[in-house]
Structure formats: structure tokens, C-alpha cells
Write a protein that holds these residues in place. Structure first.
Motif, PDB file in Angstrom:
ATOM      1  N   GLY A   3       0.823  -1.191   0.000  1.00  0.00           N
ATOM      2  CA  GLY A   3       0.000   0.000   0.000  1.00  0.00           C
ATOM      3  C   GLY A   3       0.860   1.245   0.000  1.00  0.00           C
ATOM      4  N   ALA A   4       0.225   2.385  -0.190  1.00  0.00           N
ATOM      5  CA  ALA A   4       0.918   3.659  -0.127  1.00  0.00           C
ATOM      6  C   ALA A   4       0.020   4.650   0.583  1.00  0.00           C
ATOM      7  N   ASP A   5       0.546   5.312   1.592  1.00  0.00           N
ATOM      8  CA  ASP A   5      -0.234   6.254   2.374  1.00  0.00           C
ATOM      9  C   ASP A   5      -0.098   7.663   1.827  1.00  0.00           C
ATOM     10  N   SER A   6      -1.198   8.387   1.806  1.00  0.00           N
ATOM     11  CA  SER A   6      -1.182   9.798   1.450  1.00  0.00           C
ATOM     12  C   SER A   6      -0.680  10.599   2.642  1.00  0.00           C
ATOM     13  N   ILE A   7       0.398  11.365   2.435  1.00  0.00           N
ATOM     14  CA  ILE A   7       0.977  12.128   3.546  1.00  0.00           C
ATOM     15  C   ILE A   7       0.914  13.636   3.316  1.00  0.00           C
ATOM     16  N   GLY A   8       0.350  14.065   2.192  1.00  0.00           N
ATOM     17  CA  GLY A   8       0.244  15.493   1.923  1.00  0.00           C
ATOM     18  C   GLY A   8      -0.084  15.752   0.467  1.00  0.00           C
ATOM     19  N   THR A   9       0.005  17.022   0.078  1.00  0.00           N
ATOM     20  CA  THR A   9      -0.248  17.417  -1.311  1.00  0.00           C
ATOM     21  C   THR A   9       0.884  18.289  -1.813  1.00  0.00           C
ATOM     22  N   ALA A  10       1.006  18.365  -3.138  1.00  0.00           N
ATOM     23  CA  ALA A  10       2.030  19.202  -3.775  1.00  0.00           C
ATOM     24  C   ALA A  10       1.366  20.035  -4.864  1.00  0.00           C
ATOM     25  N   ALA A  11       1.877  21.260  -5.053  1.00  0.00           N
ATOM     26  CA  ALA A  11       1.315  22.167  -6.051  1.00  0.00           C
ATOM     27  C   ALA A  11       2.120  22.169  -7.338  1.00  0.00           C
ATOM     28  N   ILE A  12       3.407  21.846  -7.247  1.00  0.00           N
ATOM     29  CA  ILE A  12       4.242  21.829  -8.446  1.00  0.00           C
ATOM     30  C   ILE A  12       5.125  20.587  -8.452  1.00  0.00           C
ATOM     31  N   GLU A  13       5.576  20.236  -9.655  1.00  0.00           N
ATOM     32  CA  GLU A  13       6.492  19.114  -9.835  1.00  0.00           C
ATOM     33  C   GLU A  13       7.722  19.618 -10.579  1.00  0.00           C
ATOM     34  N   CYS A  14       8.872  19.469  -9.962  1.00  0.00           N
ATOM     35  CA  CYS A  14      10.138  19.894 -10.564  1.00  0.00           C
ATOM     36  C   CYS A  14      10.915  18.658 -10.986  1.00  0.00           C
ATOM     37  N   ARG A  15      11.536  18.747 -12.158  1.00  0.00           N
ATOM     38  CA  ARG A  15      12.340  17.616 -12.638  1.00  0.00           C
ATOM     39  C   ARG A  15      13.788  18.058 -12.776  1.00  0.00           C
ATOM     40  N   TYR A  16      14.656  17.327 -12.078  1.00  0.00           N
ATOM     41  CA  TYR A  16      16.080  17.637 -12.069  1.00  0.00           C
ATOM     42  C   TYR A  16      16.863  16.524 -12.750  1.00  0.00           C
ATOM     43  N   GLU A  17      17.876  16.905 -13.504  1.00  0.00           N
ATOM     44  CA  GLU A  17      18.838  15.922 -13.985  1.00  0.00           C
ATOM     45  C   GLU A  17      19.910  15.752 -12.917  1.00  0.00           C
TER      46      GLU A  17
END
Length: 292
Positions: free
Chosen positions: A34-48
Motif C-alpha cells: 500500500g501507499a499512504d497519502s501524507i500530503g499534497t504538492a502544487a508543483i512538480e520539478c524535474r532535475y537531472e
């Protein structure tokens, strides 16, 4: 907390022989988790992410290999979910392969090398509570969890600027657990967040590297994306940072020993292949970003 059922967690263990030049890949059978919901995010950043696993090689400030073999540098894409309190920093490669296994087993079988999963660690900030940071990682057949205070990096902001991904970024420096770092942050993006454990600047960290150019993160894209932040519900071994790093070092120096500790019923596949390098060549990953 909400629970997302039937998430597949896949562990791959790579064993290298220093005598035959062969590599033995042991894949543990995935288990439903399973996976528990621990919060929310407004943006997603992708880093190399670029990391020199062989410290005798050299990498430039911009991430190009200056000397050494192409296998000496590990590259991957890392995702930072943030902007909603709790943040999550984790490997996009591993997320993609795990998701593919669950959604389309035929496409998953078409992946030629599971070693595309370069990083197994995940960093959660402001979890389990504000001001705390949690690191989880799969080492061998075990899943480790380290909870510590969010560090005070003691950033020194410099009057030096450059453009990154269309944003005006300001330079900052710090010393953290044995290494000197140079970071660039964007004040117009008022998030005190960044890749890995980095945080605490008045703007999103767009790029960061250590002074020796062994570790480097560079922002490649930002997506406005309301998303739930999940944590896999696994049987974590809770420990402190120093003990975890000792285990990680032992695993990298002698992964065969970890194979002996695995329940043979958990093994799904064993693949033996010949190394591209000369017989007897053996390189280990032993230099970690935290020197404590």
C-alpha cells in the motif's frame, strides 16, 4: 490517512564479482504494497542528476565528463514534488519502472536493463512533522528509514546571477557534512525547497553542485500539478543516519554478503552477464555526499 492499494514495489540487487569480470543481477519478486497519502504538492520539478561513482574520474561544473570512462558517471532524472507543505524527492526512473510493472507487464518485460534504476532513495521534507525530514532507501532486501531535523545549511547568498530555465537565479554557497556546495536559486519562485536535502533559500533551488564536481543537480522543467504525495507502506527498519550510511557502505563494498541474507523464495530472476571491462576490473560506489 488515505491508502492507495496495489502499488507494486520492486527491488533490484546488483552483485558484481571482482574475480571473473561478470555481473550477477538478482531480482526480488515484487510484492503488493500500500501507499499512504501524507500530503499534497502544487508543483512538480524535474532535475537531472549527475554523480561520479568513481572518484578518480572528473566532471565539469556543467556535468560533462572530463576524464574517466562513461560508466564512471551515473545520470538520472529526479522528481521534486513540493509547494504544499510536505515535499517528496525521488527517482523518476524507478517510479516509471515500478508503474510500468503494475500497469503493463508486457512493456515491463521489454525493458532491457533494470539497472536503469539509478537511485532507490526518497527524501521527504516536513514529514512526519514540520521541521523534520525522512529518508527511505532499499539496501539489499531491506528498507531503511532515517528521520532527522531539516538541516540548517548556513547559506551565504552572493551578488552573482545567471539565467536558468528562463529564471534569474542568484548564487549561494554552504558547507554541509564535509562538502562545500554552490547553489543557484530563483527568488521569483518563493519556495524554500530544492533537490535532495537542500532547502532554506528564499527561492526554489534551480541548480546545486559540490565544489569537487562529484554531485550535481540541474532543474530541467517545472509543471504546475496538484498531486497527492504518497509514501510506500513498507516494513521499514528505522535507524539513524550514521548507521544507515555504514550499511550502505558495507553493501557497496561487499554486496555478495547481502545476497546470503536473502530468503531464496523471494528471488524471481538471476541474470549473469559479462562485464564490458577487462576481467578482474572492479569498481565500487563508496563516496557518499554526506561525510560524517
Amino acid at each position: 490517512m488515505k491508502t492507495l492499494k496495489s502499488v507494486i514495489f520492486l527491488i533490484s540487487i546488483f552483485i558484481y564479482s571482482n574475480t571473473s569480470g561478470q555481473s550477477v543481477e538478482v531480482v526480488l519478486a515484487p510484492s503488493a504494497s500500500g501507499a499512504d497519502s501524507i500530503g499534497t504538492a502544487a508543483i512538480e520539478c524535474r532535475y537531472e542528476y549527475s554523480w561520479l561513482k568513481d572518484t578518480t574520474a572528473r566532471m565539469s561544473e556543467t556535468g560533462e565528463l572530463v576524464s574517466g570512462d562513461s560508466t564512471d558517471v551515473v545520470r538520472g532524472m529526479i522528481i521534486l514534488q513540493c509547494g504544499g507543505g510536505v515535499s517528496k524527492f525521488y527517482s523518476y526512473d524507478k517510479f516509471y519502472i515500478d508503474s510500468l510493472y503494475f500497469s503493463d507487464i508486457n512493456k515491463y518485460k521489454g525493458i532491457d536493463k533494470l539497472s536503469k534504476v539509478k537511485n532507490t532513495f526518497t527524501v521527504y521534507k516536513n514529514f512526519p512533522e514540520a521541521g523534520k525530514m525522512t529518508l527511505t532507501d532499499a539496501v539489499g532486501a531491506d528498507n531503511y528509514m532515517v528521520v532527522e531535523d531539516i538541516p540548517d545549511f548556513g547559506w551565504v547568498v552572493c551578488d552573482e546571477w545567471k539565467e536558468i530555465a528562463g529564471y534569474r537565479a542568484c548564487k549561494a554557497t554552504c558547507t554541509f557534512r564535509g562538502r562545500d556546495y554552490v547553489a543557484w536559486f530563483a527568488p521569483e519562485l518563493p519556495l524554500t525547497e530544492g533537490p535532495w536535502k537542500f532547502s532554506g533559500l528564499p527561492g526554489l533551488i534551480m541548480e546545486v553542485r559540490d565544489a569537487a564536481n562529484q554531485y550535481r543537480y540541474e532543474l530541467k522543467g517545472i509543471v504546475l500539478k496538484d498531486a497527492t504525495v504518497y509514501m510506500l507502506d513498507l516494513n521499514y527498519l528505522k535507524t539513524d543516519l550514521e548507521k544507515y550510511l555504514r550499511v550502505l557502505r558495507r553493501y557497496n563494498e561487499n554486496p555478495m554478503q547481502f545476497l546470503f541474507d536473502i530468503d531464496m523464495g523471494m528471488i524471481q530472476q538471476v541474470v549473469v552477464s559479462k562485464s564490458d571491462g577487462p576481467s578482474g576490473e572492479f569498481k565500487i560506489m563508496y563516496d557518499f555526499p554526506e561525510i560524517i
